[in-house]
Design a protein around this motif. Structure first.
Motif, PDB file in Angstrom:
ATOM      1  N   ARG A 190       5.327  57.669  -9.899  1.00  6.30           N
ATOM      2  CA  ARG A 190       6.526  56.808  -9.363  1.00  6.30           C
ATOM      3  C   ARG A 190       7.359  57.275  -8.235  1.00  6.30           C
ATOM      4  NH1 ARG A 190       6.678  60.389 -15.026  1.00  6.30           N
ATOM      5  NH2 ARG A 190       5.424  58.723 -16.117  1.00  6.30           N
ATOM      6  N   LEU A 191       7.912  56.040  -7.748  1.00  3.19           N
ATOM      7  CA  LEU A 191       8.864  56.144  -6.749  1.00  3.19           C
ATOM      8  C   LEU A 191       9.729  56.251  -7.360  1.00  3.19           C
ATOM      9  CD1 LEU A 191       7.129  54.035  -4.626  1.00  3.19           C
ATOM     10  CD2 LEU A 191       7.481  55.748  -4.221  1.00  3.19           C
ATOM     11  N   HIS A 192      11.230  57.376  -7.058  1.00  7.37           N
ATOM     12  CA  HIS A 192      12.298  57.244  -7.383  1.00  7.37           C
ATOM     13  C   HIS A 192      13.105  57.513  -6.557  1.00  7.37           C
ATOM     14  CE1 HIS A 192      10.898  59.757 -10.803  1.00  7.37           C
ATOM     15  NE2 HIS A 192       9.922  59.960  -9.544  1.00  7.37           N
ATOM     16  N   LYS A 193      14.514  56.303  -5.760  1.00  9.59           N
ATOM     17  CA  LYS A 193      15.077  55.854  -5.310  1.00  9.59           C
ATOM     18  C   LYS A 193      16.447  56.143  -5.566  1.00  9.59           C
ATOM     19  CE  LYS A 193      16.271  51.737  -1.594  1.00  9.59           C
ATOM     20  NZ  LYS A 193      17.293  51.401  -2.776  1.00  9.59           N
ATOM     21  N   LEU A 222      10.163  53.023 -10.052  1.00 13.20           N
ATOM     22  CA  LEU A 222       9.363  52.468 -10.380  1.00 13.20           C
ATOM     23  C   LEU A 222       7.899  52.782 -10.151  1.00 13.20           C
ATOM     24  CD1 LEU A 222       8.388  48.746  -9.498  1.00 13.20           C
ATOM     25  CD2 LEU A 222       8.236  49.997  -6.927  1.00 13.20           C
ATOM     26  N   GLU A 223       7.401  52.369 -11.296  1.00 10.56           N
ATOM     27  CA  GLU A 223       5.965  52.119 -11.285  1.00 10.56           C
ATOM     28  C   GLU A 223       5.022  51.896 -11.027  1.00 10.56           C
ATOM     29  OE1 GLU A 223       6.834  55.363 -15.906  1.00 10.56           O
ATOM     30  OE2 GLU A 223       5.736  53.922 -16.064  1.00 10.56           O
ATOM     31  N   LEU A 224       4.257  52.227 -10.019  1.00 11.81           N
ATOM     32  CA  LEU A 224       2.644  52.143  -9.897  1.00 11.81           C
ATOM     33  C   LEU A 224       1.844  52.313 -10.941  1.00 11.81           C
ATOM     34  CD1 LEU A 224       3.554  51.281  -6.060  1.00 11.81           C
ATOM     35  CD2 LEU A 224       4.236  49.817  -8.228  1.00 11.81           C
ATOM     36  N   HIS A 245      -5.604  54.487  -4.458  1.00 13.49           N
ATOM     37  CA  HIS A 245      -4.703  53.320  -3.577  1.00 13.49           C
ATOM     38  C   HIS A 245      -3.775  52.357  -4.694  1.00 13.49           C
ATOM     39  CE1 HIS A 245      -3.880  50.804  -0.487  1.00 13.49           C
ATOM     40  NE2 HIS A 245      -3.685  49.556  -0.847  1.00 13.49           N
ATOM     41  N   PHE A 246      -2.845  52.265  -4.568  1.00  9.77           N
ATOM     42  CA  PHE A 246      -1.249  52.034  -5.100  1.00  9.77           C
ATOM     43  C   PHE A 246      -0.784  51.057  -4.915  1.00  9.77           C
ATOM     44  CE2 PHE A 246      -1.942  56.392  -7.305  1.00  9.77           C
ATOM     45  CZ  PHE A 246      -1.900  56.265  -8.037  1.00  9.77           C
ATOM     46  N   LEU A 305       1.965  43.565 -13.141  1.00 17.11           N
ATOM     47  CA  LEU A 305       1.265  43.617 -11.577  1.00 17.11           C
ATOM     48  C   LEU A 305      -0.105  44.614 -12.130  1.00 17.11           C
ATOM     49  CD1 LEU A 305       3.379  45.833 -10.448  1.00 17.11           C
ATOM     50  CD2 LEU A 305       2.903  43.462  -9.208  1.00 17.11           C
ATOM     51  N   CYS A 306      -1.744  44.961 -12.506  1.00 17.57           N
ATOM     52  CA  CYS A 306      -2.428  45.695 -12.279  1.00 17.57           C
ATOM     53  C   CYS A 306      -3.404  44.496 -13.140  1.00 17.57           C
ATOM     54  CB  CYS A 306      -2.429  46.487 -13.865  1.00 17.57           C
ATOM     55  SG  CYS A 306      -2.095  46.318 -15.328  1.00 17.57           S
ATOM     56  N   HIS A 307      -2.659  42.923 -12.996  1.00 15.00           N
ATOM     57  CA  HIS A 307      -3.576  42.094 -14.326  1.00 15.00           C
ATOM     58  C   HIS A 307      -4.692  41.210 -13.687  1.00 15.00           C
ATOM     59  CE1 HIS A 307      -5.525  38.686 -16.732  1.00 15.00           C
ATOM     60  NE2 HIS A 307      -4.644  39.945 -17.929  1.00 15.00           N
TER      61      HIS A 307
END
Length: 654
Positions: free
Chosen positions: A68-71, A111-113, A98-99, A429-431
């Protein structure tokens, strides 16, 4: 104490960096790290930078499933956008994850990666990951909403939905200023100094991840502004009268001369070049081989005998497969526009062509309407020079209308927009199919929004310069889509159905089939890696939702089109994906004559070794095709370069 090393890469683009606070949370199979601010001495997240940080946890987290990226706001600084390319995580045991991100993050949000390994929904079993897929698609579907532009048109993006995006929603990456009411025509204003109107509000509201980059924008402006100003200064944009002489055409090219433009100026009125354009011009999909003449074109052998010569006849040439027809039936009922208070005229010609013994395709007869009779004479090469030239000119005028409205804008731009929309709305995104198609849909939503704001809008360029105007455009595109089939969409099927496999010097066909085969081979490897069986295709609910949405919104649910509404085998998936990629790249180049070339993948969405090998093999095959094309072109008086791979853009973006 477990220490994870986190490497954050910021994109190298203009204004890609941020001054906002960026924090990270790692989510693993055995726990979740505390939210940790990523902060070092000096500036963090500058454009093009790779910053290294440490995340400390009380215990190891197991396999890292999500990042998780928090902005968030930093001090008194205003919020700004940040382009995050990717994040790499090294676990205490040395395992690397690798994300991929490769997107703009605007406003304050989380944002969740997921790790870069592509996964279909059938390959996910953990509730956490299944829930993540669901929430990601829900957020995208709120952001990217369908809209009906006109009856009978493919669905388009509703740019008005971007104003409703809130920065505290997950997966909604930006917040836009309110736009004018869609029914308010006050936003459709004249461009200063020009006679056309532009729908300015629709250009001001574009989600940043589908907007042109600064480099792309600068490139377009650098090319478009001088050309437009040149036309303006020469009086061509404001001209209301007719040209006085044919040589006035040279004024168009006086500052943009090319090998092709010079060749066209010298040979445009010659019959062999007229026929050549059906093979290798910008609309090389019109010809059909005839085994018999249609009743609406009552040509006799006596009419064409002087051209055919003494050793053959029309029936014999039909039986040999040497007679072809370009039929502009779609223009017969097209509305006609008024320009400068003068009614315009549109022909719906039937143009018969012959492949002569020298291997040249030449026009044999022209009828300028779909209804034979005294008011619709058949023009022949044996007529007076000016009668025959005028008949060919009317055909080329009809060709322009069909090419620009249908072959170019409908069959590449609008259909590729529908593919892009369905991909954004139905595939996470992961598809693997999302990762495959993303480079081939980049900028398409932006360029089509620009086209609707400047070309298709009321009193826009189409209304100002074409004989059918905007109403005719709407008619032509809706009628063409109602007759468009899966066979038309797939190049190998199309050339076979049209009976044009044996025509010599058909460079569009030859180059196109090579590129189709290269794409098909590449796609087959990708699909084979992720879809090993029929069941793996049938049970992928996201994939089925994707193809179903394309069927509903691109082809309006028309069963007679032959397009799939469901995919059952890997082979069916390969063919559909090959056709999409080909039409979003090579076909658009062929009918638009286009910066990122086909096969270039600067963003590393695929992280596994197998798809990376497939990409490298695809690039090598395209390089070989390019060498073959350039070697062939050395022997041609007029080189055919439209399908040279380095000149083909990855997506419909211009």
């Amino acid at each position: 104490m477990a220490v994870y090393r986190v490497y954050v890469t910021t994109g190298p683009y203009l204004r890609a960096g941020t001054l906002d606070n960026i924090s990270v949370t790692l989510v693993g199979t055995c726990g979740e790290s505390p939210k940790q601010l990523l902060d070092r001495l000096g500036r963090d997240f500058a454009p093009g930078s790779v910053q290294k940080y440490k995340v400390r946890c009380s215990a190891e987290l197991g396999e890292v499933l999500l990042l998780r990226l928090h902005k968030e706001r930093y001090a008194f600084f205003p919020k700004d956008s940040w382009y995050c390319s990717c994040v790499c995580v090294t676990a205490p045991d040395g395992t690397h994850s690798h994300f991929p991100c490769y997107q703009w993050v605007a406003g304050y949000c989380t944002l969740e990666l997921r790790p870069g390994a592509a996964k279909t929904i059938c390959q996910d079993s953990l509730p956490l990951l299944l829930d993540h897929r669901k929430r990601e698609l829900q957020g995208r579907q709120e952001c990217y909403r369908w809209k009906v532009y006109a009856p009978g048109f493919p669905g388009m993006i509703d740019v008005g939905s971007f104003e409703e995006m809130e920065t505290d929603k997950k997966f909604a990456l930006t917040k836009m200023m309110p736009r004018a009411d869609p029914g308010d025509s006050s936003g459709n204003r004249y461009l200063p100094g020009f006679t056309m109107k532009i729908d300015f509000p629709s250009l001001m509201h574009m989600e940043p991840n589908i907007r042109y980059s600064a480099t792309k924008t600068a490139s377009l402006l650098f090319n478009a502004i001088p050309a437009s100003l040149g036309m303006k200064l020469r009086g061509l944009l404001d001209r209301k009268g007719s040209w006085k002489k044919l040589d006035d055409i040279r004024n168009i090219f006086w500052c943009h001369k090319t090998v092709i433009s010079e060749y066209v100026m010298e040979h445009w009125c010659e019959d062999p070049f007229f026929g050549y354009q059906y093979l290798n011009g910008v609309n090389p999909v019109m010809l059909h081989c005839l085994s018999s003449l249609p009743s609406k074109l009552p040509i006799t052998n006596d009419m064409v005998a002087p051209l055919l010569g003494p050793n053959t006849c029309l029936q014999m040439e039909l039986e040999r497969g040497n007679i072809f027809l370009a039929d502009y039936w779609i223009l017969a009922e097209a509305p006609v526009h008024c320009l400068n208070d003068r009614p315009q005229y549109v022909a719906a010609p039937l143009c018969l062509l012959w492949l002569n013994p020298q291997g040249a395709l030449v026009p044999l007869a022209i009828q300028l309407s779909q209804t034979p009779g005294p008011d619709s004479p058949i023009f022949l090469p044996t007529d007076s020079y000016w009668d025959w030239l005028l008949a060919k000119t009317w055909v080329r005028n009809s060709e322009f209308l069909v090419h620009e409205n249908n072959t170019h804008f409908l069959c590449t731009h609008l259909l590729c927009e529908a593919f892009a929309m369905a991909t954004l709305r139905q595939l996470p995104l992961c598809h693997p199919i999302y990762k495959l198609l993303l480079p081939h849909t980049r900028y398409t939503l932006q360029v089509n929004t620009i086209a609707r704001a400047t070309l298709l809008n009321p009193e826009g360029l189409v209304d100002k310069v074409t004989s059918v105007g905007r109403q005719g455009l709407l008619y032509l595109m809706s009628t063409a889509l109602a007759h468009f089939t899966y066979t038309d969409f797939c190049l190998p099927d199309s050339v076979r159905a049209r009976g044009v496999l044996a025509i010599p010097n058909y460079h569009y066909r030859d180059d196109g089939l090579k590129i189709w085969a290269a794409i098909e081979s590449f796609v087959s490897e990708i699909v084979g890696y992720y879809y090993p069986s029929d069941a793996s295709v049938q049970q992928d609910s996201e994939l089925q939702a994707w193809v179903g949405e394309i069927f509903a919104w691109a082809f309006l649910g028309r069963e007679s089109s032959g397009f799939p509404r469901r995919l059952c085998t890997p082979g069916e998936l390969v063919k559909f994906l090959t056709a999409i990629i080909f039409n979003c790249s090579a076909q658009h180049a062929a009918v638009n004559s286009g910066q990122r070339p086909l096969g270039t993948y600067p963003d590393e969405h695929f992280t596994e070794e197998a798809p990376r090998r497939s990409i490298a093999a695809f690039q090598n095959r395209l390089a070989q095709i390019s060498r073959e094309i350039r070697e062939r072109n050395q022997g041609l008086e007029l080189p055919y370069t439209y399908l040279d791979p380095p000149l083909i853009e990855n997506s419909v973006s211009i």
